[in-house]
Design an enzyme around this catalytic site. Sequence first.
Site, PDB file in Angstrom:
ATOM      1  N   ARG A  22      -4.651  24.888  54.266  1.00  0.00           N
ATOM      2  CA  ARG A  22      -5.314  23.959  53.253  1.00  0.00           C
ATOM      3  C   ARG A  22      -4.804  24.650  52.015  1.00  0.00           C
ATOM      4  O   ARG A  22      -4.538  24.251  50.823  1.00  0.00           O
ATOM      5  CB  ARG A  22      -6.818  23.910  53.419  1.00  0.00           C
ATOM      6  CG  ARG A  22      -7.711  23.313  52.366  1.00  0.00           C
ATOM      7  CD  ARG A  22      -7.452  21.917  51.930  1.00  0.00           C
ATOM      8  NE  ARG A  22      -7.333  20.968  53.254  1.00  0.00           N
ATOM      9  CZ  ARG A  22      -7.306  19.692  53.168  1.00  0.00           C
ATOM     10  NH1 ARG A  22      -6.894  19.141  51.854  1.00  0.00           N
ATOM     11  NH2 ARG A  22      -7.606  18.909  54.069  1.00  0.00           N
ATOM     12  N   HIS A  79     -15.714   5.953  40.536  1.00  0.00           N
ATOM     13  CA  HIS A  79     -16.182   6.049  41.598  1.00  0.00           C
ATOM     14  C   HIS A  79     -16.893   4.620  41.489  1.00  0.00           C
ATOM     15  O   HIS A  79     -17.656   3.941  40.572  1.00  0.00           O
ATOM     16  CB  HIS A  79     -17.658   6.893  41.653  1.00  0.00           C
ATOM     17  CG  HIS A  79     -18.170   7.165  42.748  1.00  0.00           C
ATOM     18  ND1 HIS A  79     -17.849   7.339  43.982  1.00  0.00           N
ATOM     19  CD2 HIS A  79     -19.669   6.310  43.226  1.00  0.00           C
ATOM     20  CE1 HIS A  79     -18.557   7.136  45.162  1.00  0.00           C
ATOM     21  NE2 HIS A  79     -19.853   6.775  44.452  1.00  0.00           N
ATOM     22  N   GLU A 116     -16.712  20.937  39.710  1.00  0.00           N
ATOM     23  CA  GLU A 116     -16.569  21.611  40.933  1.00  0.00           C
ATOM     24  C   GLU A 116     -17.368  20.690  42.056  1.00  0.00           C
ATOM     25  O   GLU A 116     -17.319  20.678  43.367  1.00  0.00           O
ATOM     26  CB  GLU A 116     -17.088  23.157  40.896  1.00  0.00           C
ATOM     27  CG  GLU A 116     -16.153  23.969  40.467  1.00  0.00           C
ATOM     28  CD  GLU A 116     -16.148  23.999  38.908  1.00  0.00           C
ATOM     29  OE1 GLU A 116     -15.276  24.635  38.436  1.00  0.00           O
ATOM     30  OE2 GLU A 116     -16.761  22.901  38.207  1.00  0.00           O
ATOM     31  N   ASP A 157     -18.610  13.926  42.697  1.00  0.00           N
ATOM     32  CA  ASP A 157     -19.108  13.078  41.786  1.00  0.00           C
ATOM     33  C   ASP A 157     -20.110  13.348  40.836  1.00  0.00           C
ATOM     34  O   ASP A 157     -21.153  12.368  40.304  1.00  0.00           O
ATOM     35  CB  ASP A 157     -19.602  11.688  42.475  1.00  0.00           C
ATOM     36  CG  ASP A 157     -18.616  11.116  43.379  1.00  0.00           C
ATOM     37  OD1 ASP A 157     -18.839  10.788  44.562  1.00  0.00           O
ATOM     38  OD2 ASP A 157     -17.238  11.199  43.230  1.00  0.00           O
TER      39      ASP A 157
HETATM   40  C1  GRF Z   1     -11.780   1.967  44.794  1.00  0.00           C
HETATM   41  O1  GRF Z   1     -12.549   1.215  45.388  1.00  0.00           O
HETATM   42  C2  GRF Z   1     -12.291   3.092  43.999  1.00  0.00           C
HETATM   43  O2  GRF Z   1     -13.482   2.789  43.317  1.00  0.00           O
HETATM   44  C3  GRF Z   1     -12.350   3.969  45.133  1.00  0.00           C
HETATM   45  O3  GRF Z   1     -11.279   3.821  45.932  1.00  0.00           O
HETATM   46  C4  GRF Z   1     -10.857   2.598  45.853  1.00  0.00           C
HETATM   47  C5  GRF Z   1      -9.223   2.673  45.431  1.00  0.00           C
HETATM   48  O4  GRF Z   1      -8.967   1.660  45.562  1.00  0.00           O
HETATM   49  N1  GRF Z   1     -12.390   5.534  44.462  1.00  0.00           N
HETATM   50  P1  GRF Z   1      -7.336   1.235  45.091  1.00  0.00           P
HETATM   51  O5  GRF Z   1      -6.633   2.083  45.654  1.00  0.00           O
HETATM   52  O6  GRF Z   1      -7.234   1.910  43.604  1.00  0.00           O
HETATM   53  O7  GRF Z   1      -7.096  -0.063  45.213  1.00  0.00           O
END
Ligand code: GRF
Length: 197
Positions: A66, A110, A148, A151
């Site tokens: 990693r 998100h 860090e 969300d």
């Molecule tokens: C979306 O639902 C976003 O909210 C989440 O991952 C998904 C990405 O979709 N973070 P895409 O690859 O942009 O179509």
Amino acid sequence: MLRVGVMVSGGGTNLQAILDAMENGTVTNARVEVVISNNPGAYALERARNHGIEAVCLSPKTFDSREAFHEAFLKKVDEYDLDLIVLAGFLVTIPEAMIQKYRNKIINIHPSLIPSFCGVGYYGLKVHEAALKRGVKLTGATVHFVDEGMDSGPIILQKAVEVLPGDTPEILQRRVMEEAEWKILPQAIHMIANKEL
Ligand code: GRF
């Protein structure tokens, strides 16, 4: 001109929304210099190529550790001298060193109204399953700075979306994308590019 790098793992509809917004003038003073994915099969890479944008795949699976992946990932990102890194459905944890080096220069979309339905285990359809299970009448999407935590960084924009009777996780996900994600992510980039943030 804001130099933007977009990190993706899947279909790339948020990337497409960014590219379309730059093309139609909704987003100004910004350009996507590179799209990077951990997933060689991500259609988002195809979307980048279709726009003549460098599409790079860096899969953790091809590194011995990693740490080796983190080092290569940061080295690759540094090559593009980016002003902003956009996580658009990127399912890989951002290395600590990258968060430190690009503090307040990494943003994420998100698919919920943070602090609801976020943090460990809340991604993709799981977010919408949880919202439906809880019975909320409003959900939506959030653009936030990446720190860090998971969300947990400062919130930049949010947009609410109605939950309708009969919604399945898939129907709700699509509505949140169409009505919220694909609007506020480009909007956030435009604000940053034009120093409105
Ligand atoms: C979306 O639902 C976003 O909210 C989440 O991952 C998904 C990405 O979709 N973070 P895409 O690859 O942009 O179509």
